[in-house]
Structures are given as structure tokens and as C-alpha cells.
Enzyme design. Structure first.
Site: not given
Length: 454
Positions: A228, A262
Site C-alpha cells: 500500500e 496517502c
């Protein structure tokens, strides 16, 4: 090299820890391998009890953990407390749902008895970042442990106190001591950990560069990995959007956690006819977000995690300006104590400028004009990243149509991208691969085994 906590508000080193020697690392990995030999044979009911116990510890110590986050990486305590409670929630989610997610599945139509089984495999290595120092760990640990695996954690080097606090929470709970261990190691020891046969895979959340290196190391050893990575999420505002609502969400979606997220909204793609109104509204909403001491309950935006990362962000701002972007808010490196960066807005930067294709990991909004929806969709997808995105419109059905066209792992209509245990989370393209959370996440590190009776 020692691992140290540096308070981003004061710049002072508050604690320092010796890095594990290779022998200490090996001993910890062996402990989790021994733990796996027992843990894999426990029933789901027992694993659920342990997760519920851990959730109780996380709730009871939420204030303590929030203070640690504030000290080590600058997260305001109100947000840190919410993070700790969210971790308790994901433990409870898998305690309640994990057994059903991993139940054997009969397969019909083959003319013979067959079913698919889901079995644990060993110890998972978690390589985790500093920006959500508890949530990133627990959202991987809870499903992995419920599945019957064990885990070792290599946390970011600037949050060693958080890393040790997570292990202490496991030890205080009903979990056996050898099911979860924190490794106080730097990045250079990650490959050595992957060399152990008991390590069956790695889950990494972090930068594109770190992910590339760890994925390559895992691949060379034929070990599963979930990545990720970074994102540059589009926030598409159509002409019929509720501008005030969109701007309010945009401000916190860009500036929450000091922009160090993110899945933060990073590229605002706005229809030309509402462009000026949106920019003005976004500036007003940013002004409402109190910046200051992360230990203060009313602080919304704390300092960035370090002055080094702040300098990197400011260099990107300068490059945006040099490429033709116009700074309409912020953009000035502040003087004084603390790694603070002003909440900033840059408009009309060339969309194809190199810096505009990078991830800006801080409270800086790049706002671009689009002449029509087709151009907006093209701009949204014209990125090497594919983690999240959002579409803003009063026409929900049309918004859902456009959401399906955005190339990303998660897209929200009229809302902020966020992770939820009910839904799979992860990215495509340079944002990584694999999924966390939901039933997809709990099956990433299990043996999906076909069993057939002829």
C-alpha cells in the site's frame, strides 16, 4: 545506529533506543515461529477473545497512545485518540466476522465432493509507516492474527515508542507473548528478516521507493507481499456540486494529519465555471483549521513529522511556482519553533509539470481547471498513482458513473476517501497491489486450498 524519537514541535530528541542486533532479531523471529506452531491450532473463538481483549486495552490506553503519537510525529491528540479507538474497532470487527470470512466453502457442479479451505501459513512481516503509527499496524495485524498467523513488526524508525507501545498492548491483552513482536531495526535489516523460512510474506505501507525495494526482496525469495504505497488522489468538483460542502471536506481531506496521508485529496480538478468560487471557499475553510501544539485538544493541524520532510515539501512548492503555478495562499516557509508548514493553495500550475505528477506529502493543495467532464476524467486518471479519489456533484447517479471511471482502489461520491474495515483498501498502478481490510484483506496471507474427494 540508534532509533530515536524527535519531537517535531520542539526538534528535541526525547528518547533513543539501540537497534536490535542480528541475534536479537533472529531470537524474536524464532519466538513468533514457535508461537505460530501453537497459535495456528487455536480455534476461532479463542482468537476472537484475544482480539476483544486487545480492543479493551487499546480503548483504555487511548489517551496514552495519543500523547505518544503527538510526541513522535506531531498528530493532534484528538486525532490520535480517534486513531487508537479505530484500532480497537478493527480488532472487534475481525473478532466478530473473521470466522465466517474463513469458513470452508463447498464447491458444487463438479460431480464430486469439493470445498475450498483457508489455512494460516506462518509469520507475516509488517513494514509500517509513521503517519498513522497505530492504525496502519492494527489493520494488518488484526486479520492476520485472526487467520491464525503470527506477526513481527518493523515500524518506521522515527516512532520507536509507538512500536513498543503496540507490543506492550499485545502483552497486556490475552494474546500469548510470542504471537506479536516488535523488531527495533532499520531498513537495512528487512531483507535479513525475509530470509527466515518462518516469514511467509510481508505487508508494507509506505513510499513508492520503499515498496519497490521490499517487493523486489520478497519476490526474490518467492514470498507473498501486499503493498500500500503513495497516492495523488483526484478530487473532482463538477459545476453542479455543493461548493461549500465540497470545500469544507476538501480542507480537512488535504490538511488533516498535516497533509501527510496517502489517501489525502491532493489534486483538485475543478470545472472552470466554479473554479474561482471553489478556490475562495477552500481558502476560507483552511482558515478555520487551527494549527498549533498537537497536545492541545482544539488543534486540528499539528507540525509535519520533521523539518526534513517540510524542506522537501517546500522545494516542491518552489518548483510548482517556477513551473508557472500561482501561490494564492501560504507557500512561505515559517520561522520559529516546530516543523509547521502553512496551509497552502497553488492554482494554474501546468498539469503535466514533473512536480505536479509527484505526491505532495503535506498541507498543499494543487487546484487545476477543467473545461468539461471528459477533460476532468482524463486529468483524474493521468497519474502514475491509483489509490483513491472523489467526485462532487448533486447528481448522485451521474457521480457514481464517473466514480466507476476513475482508476483507483477507492472512490467516494460527495465525501472523503477513508479506510473502513467493511471495505477492501489498496491501490493500483504505482500505488501498490493487494488489499487490506474486509474479507479480501484477511485472505491475503492464508493458503487458499482446494480439497477434493473423488
Amino acid at each position: 545506529m540508534p532509533l530515536q524519537s524527535t519531537n517535531p514541535l520542539t526538534g528535541t530528541v526525547t528518547k533513543q533506543f539501540d537497534e536490535f542486533t542480528p541475534e536479537q532479531t533472529a531470537a524474536a523471529v524464532r519466538e513468533t515461529a514457535e508461537g505460530y506452531a501453537v497459535w495456528k491450532n487455536t480455534d476461532f473463538a479463542h482468537r476472537a477473545e484475544c482480539l476483544i481483549s486487545l480492543a479493551q486495552v487499546l480503548r483504555a490506553r487511548a489517551d496514552e497512545f495519543a500523547a505518544l503519537m503527538a510526541e513522535e510525529m506531531g498528530k493532534p491528540v484528538s486525532f490520535g485518540r480517534t486513531e487508537a479507538l479505530k484500532c480497537a474497532g478493527v480488532c472487534e470487527f475481525y473478532a466478530q466476522n473473521g470466522e465466517a470470512m474463513l469458513a470452508s466453502r463447498p464447491v458444487s457442479g463438479s460431480g464430486r465432493e469439493a470445498f475450498v479451505d483457508f489455512a494460516p501459513m506462518g509469520t507475516v512481516l509488517a513494514v509500517m509507516p509513521w503517519n498513522f503509527p497505530f492504525w496502519q499496524v492494527l489493520r494488518v495485524a488484526a486479520p492476520a492474527l485472526m487467520a491464525g498467523n503470527t506477526m513481527v513488526l518493523k515500524h518506521a524508525s522515527n516512532v520507536p515508542q509507538c512500536a513498543l507501545a503496540i507490543e506492550s498492548a499485545f502483552r497486556e491483552s490475552a494474546f500469548p507473548d510470542n504471537v506479536f513482536r516488535t523488531l527495533l531495526i532499520g531498513a537495512r535489516q528487512v531483507e535479513a528478516v525475509l530470509d527466515f523460512d518462518s516469514i511467509i510474506g510481508v505487508s508494507l505501507t509506505g513510499s513508492e521507493g520503499a515498496g519497490s525495494k521490499v517487493a523486489a526482496a520478497a519476490g526474490a525469495r518467492l514470498k507473498k507481499c501486499v503493498m500500500e504505497l503513495g497516492g495523488s488522489d483526484p478530487f473532482v468538483v463538477l459545476a453542479d456540486a455543493d461548493i461549500d460542502k465540497a470545500a469544507g471536506v476538501a480542507a480537512i481531506a488535504r490538511c488533516g494529519n498535516a497533509g501527510q496521508t496517502c489517501i489525502a485529496a491532493k489534486r483538485f480538478i475543478v470545472m472552470d465555471e466554479v473554479f474561482d468560487v471553489f478556490v475562495e471557499a477552500l481558502g476560507r475553510e483552511m482558515d478555520k483549521l487551527k494549527m498549533g501544539d498537537p497536545m492541545a485538544e482544539d488543534t486540528v493541524v499539528g507540525p509535519m513529522s520533521s523539518t526534513g520532510l517540510r524542506a522537501d515539501l517546500h522545494d516542491q512548492v518552489r518548483r510548482c511556482e517556477a513551473a508557472g503555478g500561482k501561490i494564492v495562499k501560504g507557500g512561505v516557509l515559517p520561522e520559529g519553533e516546530g516543523a509547521f508548514y502553512p496551509l497552502s493553495i497553488i492554482v494554474d500550475a501546468p498539469f503535466d509539470a514533473e512536480v505536479c505528477r509527484e505526491e505532495l506529502f503535506g498541507p498543499v493543495a494543487l487546484v487545476f481547471r477543467a473545461t468539461d467532464e471528459e477533460q476532468a476524467m482524463a486529468m483524474a486518471n493521468d497519474t502514475p498513482f491509483g489509490l483513491g479519489g472523489s467526485v462532487w456533484t448533486r447528481d448522485i447517479e451521474h457521480g457514481l458513473e464517473l466514480a466507476r471511471r476513475i482508476e483507483a482502489g477507492s472512490v467516494v461520491v460527495n465525501g472523503q476517501v477513508r479506510s473502513d474495515p467493511l471495505l477492501p483498501f489498496g491501490g493500483i498502478k504505482r500505488s501498490g497491489f493487494g488489499r487490506e481490510l474486509s474479507d479480501f484483506g484477511i485472505r491475503e496471507f492464508v493458503n487458499i486450498k482446494s480439497v477434493i474427494c473423488d
